[in-house]
Design a protein around this motif. Structure first.
Motif, PDB file in Angstrom:
ATOM      1  N   ALA B 411     114.944  62.813  52.266  1.00 25.35           N
ATOM      2  CA  ALA B 411     113.925  63.522  53.073  1.00 25.35           C
ATOM      3  C   ALA B 411     112.571  63.652  52.435  1.00 25.35           C
ATOM      4  CB  ALA B 411     114.313  64.928  53.651  1.00 25.35           C
ATOM      5  N   ALA B 412     112.730  64.052  51.189  1.00 24.09           N
ATOM      6  CA  ALA B 412     111.599  64.209  50.157  1.00 24.09           C
ATOM      7  C   ALA B 412     110.790  62.930  50.216  1.00 24.09           C
ATOM      8  CB  ALA B 412     111.944  64.828  49.118  1.00 24.09           C
ATOM      9  N   ALA B 413     111.574  61.646  49.833  1.00 24.96           N
ATOM     10  CA  ALA B 413     110.967  60.610  49.634  1.00 24.96           C
ATOM     11  C   ALA B 413     110.155  60.076  51.087  1.00 24.96           C
ATOM     12  CB  ALA B 413     112.087  59.548  49.320  1.00 24.96           C
ATOM     13  N   VAL B 414     110.986  60.215  52.319  1.00 29.56           N
ATOM     14  CA  VAL B 414     110.262  59.783  53.520  1.00 29.56           C
ATOM     15  C   VAL B 414     108.831  60.624  53.648  1.00 29.56           C
ATOM     16  CG1 VAL B 414     110.561  59.655  55.999  1.00 29.56           C
ATOM     17  CG2 VAL B 414     112.395  58.896  54.478  1.00 29.56           C
ATOM     18  N   THR B 415     109.069  62.020  53.432  1.00 23.97           N
ATOM     19  CA  THR B 415     107.844  62.817  53.679  1.00 23.97           C
ATOM     20  C   THR B 415     106.709  62.284  52.837  1.00 23.97           C
ATOM     21  OG1 THR B 415     109.309  64.656  53.987  1.00 23.97           O
ATOM     22  CG2 THR B 415     107.412  65.074  53.752  1.00 23.97           C
ATOM     23  N   ALA B 416     107.009  62.119  51.473  1.00 23.52           N
ATOM     24  CA  ALA B 416     105.887  61.621  50.672  1.00 23.52           C
ATOM     25  C   ALA B 416     105.389  60.201  51.041  1.00 23.52           C
ATOM     26  CB  ALA B 416     106.529  61.519  49.193  1.00 23.52           C
ATOM     27  N   ASN B 417     106.219  59.316  51.601  1.00 21.90           N
ATOM     28  CA  ASN B 417     105.811  57.928  51.817  1.00 21.90           C
ATOM     29  C   ASN B 417     105.001  58.088  53.069  1.00 21.90           C
ATOM     30  OD1 ASN B 417     106.413  56.241  49.583  1.00 21.90           O
ATOM     31  ND2 ASN B 417     108.513  56.213  50.487  1.00 21.90           N
ATOM     32  N   ILE B 418     105.431  59.060  54.073  1.00 21.85           N
ATOM     33  CA  ILE B 418     104.575  59.078  55.256  1.00 21.85           C
ATOM     34  C   ILE B 418     103.037  59.575  54.863  1.00 21.85           C
ATOM     35  CG2 ILE B 418     104.193  60.728  57.217  1.00 21.85           C
ATOM     36  CD1 ILE B 418     107.200  60.798  57.766  1.00 21.85           C
ATOM     37  N   LEU B 419     103.085  60.617  54.068  1.00 18.69           N
ATOM     38  CA  LEU B 419     101.755  60.917  53.587  1.00 18.69           C
ATOM     39  C   LEU B 419     101.047  60.107  52.924  1.00 18.69           C
ATOM     40  CD1 LEU B 419     102.731  64.524  52.362  1.00 18.69           C
ATOM     41  CD2 LEU B 419     101.533  64.045  54.495  1.00 18.69           C
ATOM     42  N   LEU B 420     101.810  59.285  51.850  1.00 19.42           N
ATOM     43  CA  LEU B 420     100.814  58.280  51.208  1.00 19.42           C
ATOM     44  C   LEU B 420     100.373  57.020  52.195  1.00 19.42           C
ATOM     45  CD1 LEU B 420     103.022  58.128  48.193  1.00 19.42           C
ATOM     46  CD2 LEU B 420     100.881  58.985  48.220  1.00 19.42           C
ATOM     47  N   ALA B 421     101.221  56.707  53.427  1.00 18.79           N
ATOM     48  CA  ALA B 421     100.950  55.753  54.062  1.00 18.79           C
ATOM     49  C   ALA B 421      99.507  56.130  54.760  1.00 18.79           C
ATOM     50  CB  ALA B 421     101.842  55.476  55.214  1.00 18.79           C
ATOM     51  N   ALA B 422      99.480  57.298  55.188  1.00 21.69           N
ATOM     52  CA  ALA B 422      98.337  58.055  55.645  1.00 21.69           C
ATOM     53  C   ALA B 422      97.155  57.817  54.842  1.00 21.69           C
ATOM     54  CB  ALA B 422      98.580  59.402  56.133  1.00 21.69           C
ATOM     55  N   ALA B 423      97.631  58.102  53.606  1.00 21.87           N
ATOM     56  CA  ALA B 423      96.271  58.119  52.719  1.00 21.87           C
ATOM     57  C   ALA B 423      95.979  56.682  52.394  1.00 21.87           C
ATOM     58  CB  ALA B 423      96.706  58.568  51.287  1.00 21.87           C
ATOM     59  N   ALA B 424      96.741  55.725  52.368  1.00 26.13           N
ATOM     60  CA  ALA B 424      96.530  54.313  52.330  1.00 26.13           C
ATOM     61  C   ALA B 424      95.552  53.812  53.499  1.00 26.13           C
ATOM     62  CB  ALA B 424      97.975  53.786  52.381  1.00 26.13           C
ATOM     63  N   PHE B 425      95.841  54.374  54.451  1.00 23.31           N
ATOM     64  CA  PHE B 425      94.991  53.923  55.803  1.00 23.31           C
ATOM     65  C   PHE B 425      93.702  54.539  55.465  1.00 23.31           C
ATOM     66  CE2 PHE B 425      99.140  53.908  58.430  1.00 23.31           C
ATOM     67  CZ  PHE B 425      99.176  52.535  57.993  1.00 23.31           C
ATOM     68  N   ILE B 426      93.514  55.862  55.008  1.00 24.32           N
ATOM     69  CA  ILE B 426      92.325  56.298  54.663  1.00 24.32           C
ATOM     70  C   ILE B 426      91.651  55.629  53.859  1.00 24.32           C
ATOM     71  CG2 ILE B 426      91.034  58.335  54.155  1.00 24.32           C
ATOM     72  CD1 ILE B 426      93.473  60.183  55.206  1.00 24.32           C
TER      73      ILE B 426
END
Lengths: 115, 801, 137
Positions: B411-426
């Protein structure tokens, strides 16, 4: 004799320290000299005392007789005396300049720059 | 290796020294030229990659400090190879980029020098086999990081960020050193190759836990793990090439490297698992969240790097084949896309004058090449197939799913990766799409030096994703083998079938898009929690720093009163206290019994000295005191005569004469000064002095009885005549056996003589003005301040002419 | 100080004391003496001279600046140590040679004696560069 010298060394140290704590640069330097005498005698006494047999190899021998004084402490003290003299000279001349500059012998007058 | 590892490391330092000169000679193109060294090194390393991949390990060793067991020993295995390739490969791109980024900057040469120095240090760090050697390079990277963050040293922000990074990483470095030494003590060797083989023994060793904790502190500070993560975003004050190189691709990986390197020896215990996974997990989530709350491109990237480092730490904490595979793949993948994105951020800043995501939009048309590189890197970071980032994320999900407490970690890894994916788009997509807005500088495509790096790194990520077998498998396997301590073979492939991990990847991507779209909302949410930041570790750092400064100030005020005699008293009381306590507890107090062989003239002489000493202390006039002091000196010389020391006695007589002359010369003309101390002060001083005296007497009594070591004089006694051709052993010692000491001594003498001469003779300002003005200026401390710093503080305002 | 007796005596004393100081220096290796005490005697000779005739005349009698003596002494001492390199020995290893002097017999000569001469010069130089300026003041 070692005991007598030990007491003497104690007195020299005490007198040196006492003089260094005075509010007078002159006495401070006097104290320094007494302290140096004390230290030299300390090394001398700690190395062991031997009466009147200097660490010089006699002409008919190839090594130092066992009863001789310890040459190493003597070499150390000799060095210390000469270094002590140069320190003393520096201290005296420094005092000389300080006196010319501030007109005072009182170390407390000099603490302006120490903060 | 064809080129020795030591040579490879030193070449960086040598070129660092030459770089500024080279930069002056080759105006403009120096970056391309300097990049040849790391490129050559990278090629040299790469040429050995197949050998490493097939399981070979290279090592070399040169003695350095054999007495301490410290050798210049280096070892190249899969893990070192992976990092060496990163360090040299990315290094080459960064040097080229720096040349474009800071083109025309007056200090560009210095930047090159620091970058190359860092490269050498970092190479040394990953190649070192001796842990003390590793530590030396570890500290060198901290120092070069300090110099590079503070590169723009005229800005206060850069200076304080540099200092912060140094204090945190070097503070951790101290812990690391202690930890490594404990480890070395426990394992009985300072060589990693030996230590790594005795995991079981180390785990049961009582020093295991302390050394583990200390080493982890070192690794966590260096790799910006919570709660030490705050220095990394601050470090973004550095020029962007530095951030891309040190603070994303290489140096911050040093802590990860250390964890990976030591995990065969230290890993596999509960303590390791709990501390490393927890810290890693917290850092991963915190970094990812904080990344989204930023609007500055570099700070977004910095926090996402913190998060990535957390992921790596987490994976290494989990241990096991799968997690280590994932960590190695992620290490490479992250370096590729994050390095590229940092370079893009720098390029955007350079070409548009802004790196605020809210002010950059629609730049694709103006900067297509940069946009392409940014897009590929961002997609890789978001973990989209078929890029390398996808592979490494897939692997880490697999590892998380098989870990203990799998649900939480996944769960932690998925959460972090979701946030990081968004950051990557930004970072990688947002500035290039949409409507073009005016920027501080009209946007234009960057010169090749500014897009080469990002393009190469981004396309490497794409190529390695598409054809993982392209050498990566073997190298990653070798690295994994090094970390696990047992042979593993890694096969990356894009398609694993319809697995749970694939489903999680899909969830991540969708989640990432949702977060990206609703980022405004999140930022507003975050701004409400912003006040929490003042309780964060960055604030702790400030408080500690303030406290330290306060403590230093307080103790300075307490101890440095400005009164000479209080300084003396502190020294004396401390000496008497410490030495007295030691004597009282451990010394054998000797009763004064040695009154043997006492002659009447001995007693007379000692009494004479005692009286003269008293006279010196009590004398009312200066001349009397000097005379008494002279008596003391001559009498002491007589003591030397009595006890077989003619040389000393002679010297003492002569010196005493000169001393009295000096005293008289200096003091003869001075007026007497009154006694200033109160009788209370005199009493106090007498007590202190008496205690010192008693202590010294006790010392002498002990010294004359106790002998710890056999005297070395016997050697001199035997060898004086045959070897040194002298019968006067005192002189032989002075000029031959201990001649070097005497050389030092006469040098001191010379210094004192010149010092005295300077005090008396140097008169600045003698040339100008009238004689009386010169006299006054001399009185006012007109001695050259440089030659006599002490003259300056003594200057009083009224005296200045 | 302006005493005729002192002046006359000093004129005779100076060469005697200097001879004695060199004697001390040379015999130092086998008998009490050496560079330190020899140097101090030499310096004392000039100090005495300066009391009788003043500092400027002493500088004239000395012929060189005392600071020059310091430098020369240091160089001599250092150079004596460096000589060992020429015979492939570590710094400051004593190098000895023998000299047959008719009438005196065999003489052992070595770098430690040269070193002691350096000490001698430094001691004279330092002492005089401290005391002469003070006498001048």
């Amino acid at each position: 004799m070692a005991t007598l010298l030990a007491i003497l060394i104690g007195v020299l140290y005490a007198a040196g320290v006492y003089l260094m704590l005075r509010r007078s640069l002159f006495k401070l330097i006097l104290g320094l000299v007494l302290l140096a005498h004390g230290a030299n005698l300390l090394i001398f006494t700690a190395g062991g005392l031997t009466r009147a047999q200097p660490p010089i190899i006699p002409p008919d021998a190839t090594a130092l007789p066992v009863s001789s004084a310890d040459p190493l402490t003597q070499a150390l003290i000799l060095t210390a005396i000469v270094i002590g003299f140069s320190v003393l000279a520096f201290a005296l001349v420094l005092f000389h300049r300080v006196y010319q500059t501030s007109g005072s012998d009182d170390p407390d007058e000099l603490k302006v720059g120490d903060r | 290796m064809a080129v020795g590892m030591l040579t490879a490391i030193l070449s960086g330092f040598v070129l660092a020294i030459l770089a500024p000169g080279l930069n002056r000679m080759v105006r403009g193109g120096a970056g391309w030229l300097l990049a040849l060294l790391p490129l050559g090194l990278a090629i040299s390393f790469a040429s050995h990659a197949p050998l490493i991949a097939s399981g070979n390990v290279f090592s070399e060793s040169n003695p350095w400090v054999p007495a301490l067991g410290v050798d210049l020993s280096f070892r190249l295995d899969g893990l070192s190879m992976l990092l060496s390739l990163l360090i040299t490969g990315v290094g080459a791109l960064i040097l080229v980029y720096a040349g474009g980024y800071l083109a025309g900057h007056p200090q560009l040469g210095r930047l090159y020098a620091f970058l190359l120095m860092f490269m050498g240090s970092m190479l040394g760090l990953v190649l070192a086999d001796n842990i003390l050697l590793l530590f030396v390079f570890w500290e060198l990277t901290s120092i070069s990081s300090y110099l590079l963050i503070g590169f723009d040293h005229e800005r206060a922000a850069a200076r304080s960020a540099a200092l912060q990074a140094l204090l945190v990483t070097a503070g951790g470095g101290l812990a690391l050193m202690a930890g490594l030494l404990l480890l070395g003590q426990a394992g009985g060797s300072l060589e990693l190759s030996t230590l790594l083989l005795q995991a079981d023994y180390l785990h049961s060793h009582p020093l295991y836990l302390p050394s583990l904790v200390l080493i982890l502190i070192g690794a966590f500070t260096k790799s910006a793990q919570f709660p030490f993560h705050f220095w990394l975003p601050s470090a973004m004050e550095a020029p962007t090439p530095v951030s891309a190189y040190l603070h994303s691709a290489t140096m911050v990986k040093a802590g990860i490297y250390l964890l990976a390197r030591l995990s065969p020896a230290l890993g596999g215990t509960d303590a390791w698992f709990l501390s490393v996974t927890t810290v890693g997990g917290v850092t991963m989530l915190l970094g990812a969240w904080l990344a989204l709350t930023q609007s500055d491109l570099k700070r977004i990237l910095a926090y996402s790097t913190v998060s990535a480092l957390g992921t790596l730490t987490l994976l290494l904490g989990l241990g096991g084949t799968l997690a280590v595979q994932a960590a190695m793949a992620f290490l490479v993948g992250h370096a590729l896309y994050k390095g590229a994105l940092f370079l893009v951020a720098g390029t955007l800043d350079h070409q548009t004058g802004s790196r605020d995501v809210d002010r950059l939009s629609g730049l694709f048309r103006a900067m297509p090449i940069t946009a392409l590189a940014a897009g590929i890197a961002a997609l890789s970071m978001a973990g989209i197939a078929p890029l390398f980032g996808f592979l490494s994320k897939e692997l880490s999900y697999e590892a998380a799913l098989r870990a203990p407490a799998a649900a939480w970690i996944t769960a932690a890894a998925v959460t972090a990766n979701i946030l990081l994916a968004a950051a990557a788009f930004i970072v990688g997509i947002r500035p290039f799409v949409g409507k073009a807005v005016p920027t501080p500088k009209p946007a234009r495509e960057a010169p090749p030096s500014l897009w080469l790096g990002s393009v190469v790194l981004a396309s490497l990520g794409a190529v390695m994703g598409l054809w993982p077998a392209l050498g990566t498998d073997g190298l990653l396997s070798a690295a994994g083998t090094a970390v696990l301590g047992e042979t593993v073979s890694i096969h990356l492939s894009l398609w694993h079938g319809l697995t749970l991990a694939l489903a999680l990847s899909a969830v991540t991507l969708i989640g990432g898009v949702i977060v990206y779209v609703s980022r405004g909302l999140l930022r507003r949410l975050a701004s409400r929690w912003e006040s929490l930041g003042q309780f964060g570790p960055a604030r702790w750092y400030e408080l500690v720093l303030l406290g330290l400064n306060g403590l230093a100030g307080g103790q300075t005020r307490l101890l440095q009163s400005g009164y000479l005699r209080y300084y003396l008293m502190i020294v004396l009381v401390a000496t008497v206290g410490l030495a007295g306590a030691t004597l009282a507890t451990r010394g054998h107090l000797v009763k004064p019994t040695d009154w043997s062989g006492l002659h009447f003239y001995d007693v007379g002489l000692v009494v004479l000295i005692l009286m003269a000493t008293m006279g010196t202390v009590l004398a009312r006039t200066r001349l009397a005191a000097i005379a008494a002091l002279g008596v003391v000196g001559y009498s002491v010389a007589l003591v030397f005569v009595l006890f077989g020391a003619p040389d000393v006695a002679m010297t003492q007589f002569l010196i005493e004469t000169l001393t009295v002359i000096l005293f008289v010369l200096v003091f003869y003309h001075l007026p007497e000064t009154p006694a200033l101390s109160s009788s209370l002060a005199r009493g106090r001083d007498a007590v202190i002095a008496a205690t010192v005296g008693v202590l010294m007497t006790a010392f002498v009594l002990i010294a004359t009885v106790v002998q710890y070591q056999p005297p070395i004089s016997e050697y001199f006694a035997e060898h004086g005549l045959p070897d040194a051709h002298g019968r006067n052993l005192v002189n032989v010692i002075l000029v031959d056996f201990r001649g070097l000491d005497t050389l030092g001594e006469i040098t001191v003498l010379a210094a004192a003589g010149i010092g005295v001469y300077a005090l008396l003779k140097l008169r600045v300002g003698k040339q100008r003005g009238t004689a009386s003005a010169a006299r006054r200026s001399e009185l006012a401390g007109g001695v050259d301040d440089a030659s006599l710093p002490i003259a300056n503080p003594m200057r009083k305002e009224g005296d200045v002419p | 100080m302006n005493s005729l007796i002192l002046k006359v005596a000093t004129r005779f004393m100076l060469p005697l004391l200097l001879l004695f100081s060199i004697f001390l220096l040379l015999r130092g290796h086998n008998q009490p003496g050496g560079g330190f005490s020899g140097g101090l005697v030499g310096a004392s000779a000039f100090v005495l001279y300066s009391f009788a005739f003043g500092a400027p005349e002493t500088r004239q009698a000395l012929g060189v600046d005392p600071r020059g003596l310091i430098g020369a002494g240091l160089l001599v001492a250092l150079g004596s140590g460096l000589l060992a390199f020429f015979v492939g020995q570590p710094f400051m290893t004593g190098v000895w040679g023998q000299l047959d002097v008719p009438g005196l017999g065999e003489l052992h000569l070595g770098t430690p004696l040269v070193f002691d001469a350096g000490v001698y010069l430094v001691v004279i130089g330092v002492t005089l560069s401290i005391i002469l300026p003070l006498v001048e003041e």
